[in-house]
Scaffold this motif. Sequence first.
Motif, mmCIF file in Angstrom:
data_model
loop_
_atom_site.group_PDB
_atom_site.id
_atom_site.type_symbol
_atom_site.label_atom_id
_atom_site.label_comp_id
_atom_site.label_asym_id
_atom_site.label_seq_id
_atom_site.Cartn_x
_atom_site.Cartn_y
_atom_site.Cartn_z
ATOM 1 N N GLU A 241 84.786 -0.528 -1.170
ATOM 2 C CA GLU A 241 85.239 -0.929 0.164
ATOM 3 C C GLU A 241 84.306 -0.321 1.205
ATOM 4 O O GLU A 241 84.032 0.878 1.178
ATOM 5 N N TYR B 149 85.495 4.009 -3.084
ATOM 6 C CA TYR B 149 85.189 3.343 -4.360
ATOM 7 C C TYR B 149 86.146 3.847 -5.421
ATOM 8 O O TYR B 149 86.383 5.055 -5.548
ATOM 9 N N ALA B 150 86.698 2.914 -6.169
ATOM 10 C CA ALA B 150 87.583 3.290 -7.273
ATOM 11 C C ALA B 150 87.548 2.202 -8.335
ATOM 12 O O ALA B 150 87.873 1.042 -8.064
ATOM 13 N N THR C 130 85.037 -5.850 1.099
ATOM 14 C CA THR C 130 85.444 -5.388 -0.220
ATOM 15 C C THR C 130 84.610 -6.088 -1.290
ATOM 16 O O THR C 130 84.546 -7.322 -1.326
ATOM 17 N N ARG D 100 85.280 7.454 -9.136
ATOM 18 C CA ARG D 100 85.835 7.395 -7.785
ATOM 19 C C ARG D 100 84.911 8.090 -6.796
ATOM 20 O O ARG D 100 84.254 9.083 -7.133
ATOM 21 N N LYS E 44 93.584 4.998 -0.844
ATOM 22 C CA LYS E 44 92.671 6.115 -0.614
ATOM 23 C C LYS E 44 93.312 7.452 -0.971
ATOM 24 O O LYS E 44 92.628 8.373 -1.419
ATOM 25 N N SER F 229 93.696 -0.735 4.182
ATOM 26 C CA SER F 229 92.718 -0.647 3.110
ATOM 27 C C SER F 229 93.213 -1.385 1.876
ATOM 28 O O SER F 229 94.403 -1.398 1.579
ATOM 29 N N SER F 230 92.266 -1.992 1.160
ATOM 30 C CA SER F 230 92.610 -2.633 -0.099
ATOM 31 C C SER F 230 92.727 -1.606 -1.220
ATOM 32 O O SER F 230 93.258 -1.906 -2.286
ATOM 33 N N LEU F 231 92.229 -0.397 -0.975
ATOM 34 C CA LEU F 231 92.301 0.681 -1.953
ATOM 35 C C LEU F 231 93.333 1.709 -1.517
ATOM 36 O O LEU F 231 93.559 1.921 -0.334
ATOM 37 N N THR G 138 84.019 -6.361 -5.470
ATOM 38 C CA THR G 138 84.665 -6.073 -6.750
ATOM 39 C C THR G 138 83.660 -6.200 -7.895
ATOM 40 O O THR G 138 82.575 -6.753 -7.726
#
Length: 217
Positions: free
Chosen positions: A51, A45-46, A19, A96, A140, A136-138, A21
Amino acid sequence: MVTTTLTPPLQSSEEKLITLTAIKWQTFKAIMSDVGDGRAWRIAYAEGVLEIRMPLTEHEEPVGMIEHFVGVIVDEMEIEMRQIGALTLEREDLNRAIEPDSCFYIQNESVVRGKSISLPADPPPDLVVESDYTSSSLNKFSIYAALGVPEIWRYRNQSLVVYQLVEGSYQERENSLAFGFLPIAEIPAFIEQSKTIGPRAAVRLFRQKVREFLNRR
């Protein structure tokens, strides 16, 4: 400042996850341009978070089987389908981007036939497949919702769940928008069978099942 977090695999069946940032859109695009298309990893991506996910064989094989099954369904229904795998779905105006494990144009196949797809000029895929082996850290699903993807099939822990986009968020459903006649929950059983009888044998059995359902309509 760009920060990197490497999420180590907890066991051999877990994917590696990186990840980053504070990644501006231009930086994200430069990274994607530099590495080109011949990479083995997927991205999400956001809003500055990138990620990078590195799928394992255990991740890829179920997706491959689902792709075969979708091909069987459209052949037996005698309709068209465009399968584009891990197509990069991106919109700079929304900040995004995401790459599904696989995606399909079914209802909108004729709209994108033979085209190089670019959102938002072209519609998003009608169906996206996600095989989840790593947290996932996002979110999705929120990325897919922003892009307007109407349907997601999520394969996880030997189960396949259908989600449909309803008023901006995904709701779980028993049936598919594209293939409403088919009990999607039966697909994982054929994926498991492929491990013992072989993938092509499982595809042939699945074809028989699809024909049975179509004959009942």
